[in-house]
Design a protein around this motif. Structure first.
Motif, PDB file in Angstrom:
ATOM      1  N   TRP A 236       0.833  -1.202   0.000  1.00  0.00           N
ATOM      2  CA  TRP A 236       0.000   0.000   0.000  1.00  0.00           C
ATOM      3  C   TRP A 236       0.870   1.256   0.000  1.00  0.00           C
ATOM      4  O   TRP A 236       0.586   2.224  -0.717  1.00  0.00           O
ATOM      5  N   LEU A 260      -6.937   0.320  -2.496  1.00  0.00           N
ATOM      6  CA  LEU A 260      -7.460  -0.639  -1.520  1.00  0.00           C
ATOM      7  C   LEU A 260      -8.360  -1.678  -2.187  1.00  0.00           C
ATOM      8  O   LEU A 260      -8.333  -2.857  -1.842  1.00  0.00           O
ATOM      9  N   GLY A 325      -6.559  -0.032   6.449  1.00  0.00           N
ATOM     10  CA  GLY A 325      -5.558   0.334   5.447  1.00  0.00           C
ATOM     11  C   GLY A 325      -5.479   1.828   5.229  1.00  0.00           C
ATOM     12  O   GLY A 325      -4.378   2.411   5.179  1.00  0.00           O
TER      13      GLY A 325
END
Length: 391
Positions: A236, A260, A325
């Protein structure tokens, strides 16, 4: 030999969990037994879900939060960017109802500030001579409702020339409670938008792999294994870091959401593939093929609806991962950027050890993150149990 029917006085929960009824003895059923026997799959799922009280409470809590983000400008006592420079790092104020034995209603005391010259820490104390009643459904800071309509109506406001910092203020004197309420709009919606991307990708890729098999299935499985073997946070971070700094906050929001969603489809694709591998051998699939139905119609109209309840439960459990996230990326400075506000951005205020030691209320944005993650997990467990026909 057929097993006897449950006693007429038994509750619906008993019938849901027992073996299927004998169709030959329908005439001997009571009204409640007949309702369970003739109920649709959706109704049976609802009855089983209601028995999972923690999941029901979690669903109500999440529904309230998502309704809250529709009117967060009204619920927040202050505007998102309002600064109170005289009350920097002010601790949370306590709400009182009685002053000197007299009932006044909800109010807070005024604040006095002194500066510790040794540590340069601001020390605040209550000034009991200043009783500041909390106003409700009042006029306060102006704002644009959803960026469209000018208004200044708030659910709660401080007294005239008073202060109302129920969760304290940050380094710029901004109300932490108001910023948490505004941040909920971004942090909660990014999970829904992200799961929409991964839901579409997982159903399409997993459905094709499970229905056709062969080389395409082999390639998809190897791609999924590679993606799942890479640690999530570093991946990420790498993808978020390549986004241009010249992008507007809205583009950054959709960029993070797309990242995501693109990286979270693998688990859903595997679930779809495993189900379709089993269902494609059923007689009704062969009948549809003999009638000339296309693969897309067989998958979309006959196979996917057969286990859509399982997909919804899987998606519900996946949403917390996306919220975490975004929070992690924003906390590390690689996610969303001001002026957009999320819970992850608010937690960046508490990255220093000295800040946490002196101003622990800056960690309050962590509380809604924990509650939302737990609520989604409990809700997902309840939906999964309700959708499982073998339970």
């Amino acid at each position: 030999m057929n097993s006897p029917l449950p006693a007429p006085g038994a509750g619906l929960g008993h019938y849901i969990s027992t073996a299927p009824f004998d169709p030959l003895s329908v005439e001997a059923m009571t009204e409640e037994q007949s309702q369970v026997y003739q109920a649709s799959q959706l109704k049976l799922m609802w009855w089983k879900f209601k028995r999972h009280r923690v999941a029901v409470a979690s669903g109500i809590f999440l529904a309230a939060l998502y309704l809250m983000i529709l009117v967060c400008e009204i619920l927040a006592p202050y505007n998102l960017h309002t600064r109170n420079m005289d009350f920097i790092y002010s601790p949370p104020q306590r709400v009182h109802f009685f002053s000197d034995g007299q009932f006044i209603g909800p109010f807070v005391y005024g604040r006095q500030m002194t500066l510790d010259m040794d540590t340069l820490k601001r020390n605040y104390s209550d000034d009991r001579s200043q009783v500041q009643p909390i106003r409700f459904f009042c006029r306060g800071d102006s704002y644009k409702f959803w960026g469209l309509v000018e208004s200044n109506i708030h659910l709660a406001c401080p007294a005239e020339n008073g202060q109302l910092f129920l969760l304290g203020t940050d380094r710029l004197g901004r109300d932490v409670l108001s910023r948490i309420i505004y941040g909920a709009r971004i942090s909660l919606t990014i999970g829904l938008v992200g799961i929409a991307f991964s839901f579409v990708l997982g159903i399409i890729i997993g459905g094709l792999a499970g229905y056709h098999g062969g080389v395409f299935d082999l390639i998809v499985q190897r791609v999924i294994e590679v993606l799942q073997s890479i640690p999530s946070i570093p991946l990420w971070m790498a993808l978020a870091a390549i986004m241009p700094v010249t992008w507007s906050p809205i583009l950054i929001y959709f960029g993070i959401t797309l990242i995501l969603g693109l990286l979270d489809w693998t688990g859903l694709a595997r679930a779809v593939r495993s189900k379709l591998l089993a269902l494609r051998e059923e007689d009704y699939v062969l009948a549809a093929q003999l009638m000339g139905a296309k693969s897309s119609r067989i998958i979309g109209r006959h196979l996917i609806p057969g286990f859509m309840s399982h997909l919804i439960a899987t998606a519900t459990i996946a949403i917390p991962g996306m919220i975490l996230g975004e929070t992690a990326l924003s906390f590390l400075g690689l996610g969303l950027r001001p002026p957009i506000t999320s819970w992850g951005i608010l937690l960046t205020e508490a990255r220093g050890v000295s800040v946490i030691a002196f101003y622990p209320w800056l960690l309050f944005p962590m509380i809604p993150v924990i509650l939302v993650i737990l609520a989604f997990n409990f809700l997902g467990d309840g939906l999964r149990d309700a959708a499982d026909p073998y339970r």
